[in-house]
Design an enzyme around this catalytic site. Structure first.
Site, PDB file in Angstrom:
ATOM      1  N   TYR A  59       0.822  -1.215   0.000  1.00  0.00           N
ATOM      2  CA  TYR A  59       0.000   0.000   0.000  1.00  0.00           C
ATOM      3  C   TYR A  59       0.861   1.272   0.000  1.00  0.00           C
ATOM      4  O   TYR A  59       0.579   2.224  -0.736  1.00  0.00           O
ATOM      5  CB  TYR A  59      -0.932  -0.040   1.228  1.00  0.00           C
ATOM      6  CG  TYR A  59      -1.667   1.247   1.468  1.00  0.00           C
ATOM      7  CD1 TYR A  59      -2.793   1.574   0.728  1.00  0.00           C
ATOM      8  CD2 TYR A  59      -1.224   2.148   2.438  1.00  0.00           C
ATOM      9  CE1 TYR A  59      -3.453   2.777   0.938  1.00  0.00           C
ATOM     10  CE2 TYR A  59      -1.884   3.343   2.656  1.00  0.00           C
ATOM     11  CZ  TYR A  59      -2.988   3.658   1.904  1.00  0.00           C
ATOM     12  OH  TYR A  59      -3.640   4.840   2.108  1.00  0.00           O
ATOM     13  N   TYR A 112     -13.711  11.450   0.148  1.00  0.00           N
ATOM     14  CA  TYR A 112     -13.622  11.388   1.610  1.00  0.00           C
ATOM     15  C   TYR A 112     -14.997  11.704   2.202  1.00  0.00           C
ATOM     16  O   TYR A 112     -16.026  11.258   1.685  1.00  0.00           O
ATOM     17  CB  TYR A 112     -12.548  12.348   2.144  1.00  0.00           C
ATOM     18  CG  TYR A 112     -11.184  12.128   1.534  1.00  0.00           C
ATOM     19  CD1 TYR A 112     -10.478  10.945   1.758  1.00  0.00           C
ATOM     20  CD2 TYR A 112     -10.578  13.095   0.742  1.00  0.00           C
ATOM     21  CE1 TYR A 112      -9.220  10.741   1.210  1.00  0.00           C
ATOM     22  CE2 TYR A 112      -9.310  12.895   0.201  1.00  0.00           C
ATOM     23  CZ  TYR A 112      -8.647  11.727   0.438  1.00  0.00           C
ATOM     24  OH  TYR A 112      -7.415  11.534  -0.105  1.00  0.00           O
ATOM     25  N   VAL A 119      -4.198  13.020  -1.302  1.00  0.00           N
ATOM     26  CA  VAL A 119      -3.556  14.118  -0.578  1.00  0.00           C
ATOM     27  C   VAL A 119      -2.324  14.671  -1.298  1.00  0.00           C
ATOM     28  O   VAL A 119      -1.776  15.684  -0.888  1.00  0.00           O
ATOM     29  CB  VAL A 119      -3.193  13.719   0.882  1.00  0.00           C
ATOM     30  CG1 VAL A 119      -4.439  13.395   1.684  1.00  0.00           C
ATOM     31  CG2 VAL A 119      -2.196  12.578   0.915  1.00  0.00           C
TER      32      VAL A 119
END
Ligand code: GLU
Length: 421
Positions: free
Chosen positions: A202, A254, A272
């Site tokens: 990840y 989100y 982000v």
């Protein structure tokens, strides 16, 4: 963002009118200098806060770029829908949703968002669910899993993407909250590997370096039902593309996903690093880049650009576009036939469920009064799968009339009822 001013398009620049449209949207976004760079790792604070770019890739394979569309940044959470798609392609929907829900959690990206009864993460597009997705990808080690993820992301982007090693090192060095999420899902039995292997894959996946042009092509691949419009490669199946964009629609932004759906109305995902991907099914993908983020982690100017584009050009996917053209171009009677005239219905254009419903509802009463109803598909360009099946079966269902002739005949010289629409 306040309600948009009425937009008067200027005469387009004919060298690239779409680029001119993007340039104008960048101009609207440029003054929005609020927000802050992501700072959870030092590498992200080194981005140029003024960088601003956008690109649009059509499903026909043309790409239009504006501003800093070639400036690279790390993909971060924008990788999540694509890795979700790779997990779906590899393991199928039933297996994937044993491990992760498809519900908007309405929570921040790093929330401990797990279903109380099962410990399954609710949402595959925030960290807990995304780490589980990375864990499901084939491979015993983080490097093996990442090799498959990397190849998949490359196929979506139609080029070899680099890994930003220094971002990866930092993600790895500071990722204890993500490790905690991984251990929680491991203890609930929903992780597909050890927590270390899952987070190792990840962290690398988040550190892949992309630009706005790459994101546009990746999104256009989803918009094109899983076939990359630049390389022509089928990256994922149509069902997987649809499931992925469904989740982007409900969970992509989100804890601002509902607000986004109302105001912009395009399946999307932000990260982000400052990137956002958005797409209009069957039409195009868009990538935007501007690294200053709002409190929820979404790029401030990215939101302005996409909202402006959506409002100016009526791109909301649920925009009312009026009733589709009737597929019945012409009805002709041929009374030369003894015992009842034939009716020839000349159909046209694209026929999906609503068009088939109209044809069948209007013309079914004509079947059975002695003649033959001929459905002529010569000028039909495309028929949806379900509509095609309805039409194909019709001659058999209608059977023969009293004169021994078929009640319904189908004329389909181009084979539009046979191909996959
Ligand atoms: N690498 C980031 C993390 O996992 C990604 C966050 C994001 O883009 O939402 O914390």
């Amino acid at each position: 963002m306040a309600d948009a001013e009425p937009y008067e398009p200027t005469i387009p620049d004919l060298r690239d009118p779409i680029r001119a449209a993007l340039d104008s949207v960048l101009d609207v976004a440029r003054p929005h200098t609020d927000g802050a760079l992501a700072s959870y790792i030092p590498e992200l604070t080194r981005a140029d806060p003024e960088a601003l770019g956008a690109a649009l890739a059509s499903v026909r394979g043309s790409v239009h770029e504006s501003g800093d569309s070639e400036t690279t940044f790390t993909i971060q959470s924008v990788s999540k829908p694509f890795v979700f798609a790779l997990a779906l392609e590899q393991s199928g929907l039933a297996e994937v949703i044993r491990h992760v829900g498809v519900e908007p959690s309405g929570e921040p990206f790093n929330a401990i968002s797990l279903e109380p009864a099962t410990g399954r993460p609710l949402n595959p597009l925030i960290n807990a669910g995304a780490i589980v997705m990375s864990s499901l990808i084939t491979g015993d080690t983080a490097a093996e899993k990442f090799a498959i993820i990397h190849a998949g992301l490359n196929a979506f982007a139609a080029r070899e993407l680099d890994l930003d090693e220094s971002v990866f090192e930092s993600e790895h060095a500071t990722g204890d909250r993500n490790r905690a999420l991984a251990y929680l899902t491991q203890s609930a039995g929903t992780l597909g590997s050890t927590a270390e292997v899952a987070t190792g894959a990840y962290f690398r996946q988040c550190s892949v370096s992309v630009n706005a042009r790459d994101l546009a092509i990746m999104a256009a691949t989803l918009a094109n039902g899983g076939r990359n419009p630049i390389s022509g490669e089928r990256v994922i199946g149509e069902d997987v593309a649809r499931w992925t964009t469904s989740v982007m629609t409900s969970c992509g932004m989100y804890d601002a996903s509902g607000d986004w759906l109302v105001h912009v109305g395009l399946p999307a995902k932000s990260g982000v690093g400052g990137g956002i991907v958005a797409m209009q099914p069957e039409e195009f993908g868009i990538g935007t880049f501007s690294p200053r983020l709002d409190a929820r982690g979404n790029s401030v100017r990215g939101i302005v650009m996409l909202r402006t584009l959506s409002e100016r050009y009526g791109l909301h996917m649920l925009q009312h576009r009026g009733a589709p053209h009737s597929p019945i171009a012409q009805l002709e009677r041929d009374d030369r036939v003894e015992g009842g005239g034939d009716t020839i219905a000349r159909l046209r254009g694209e026929v999906f469920f609503a068009g088939a419903e109209e044809v069948l509802t209007r013309l079914a009463p004509l079947v059975g009064d002695g003649g033959c109803l001929v459905l002529d598909f010569s000028n039909v360009t495309r028929v949806g799968d379900a509509a095609a099946a309805l039409f194909r079966g019709l001659p058999d269902v209608a059977g023969l009339g009293p004169d021994g002739r078929p009640r319904v005949a189908v004329l389909d010289p181009e084979g539009v009822l046979v191909g996959d629409a």
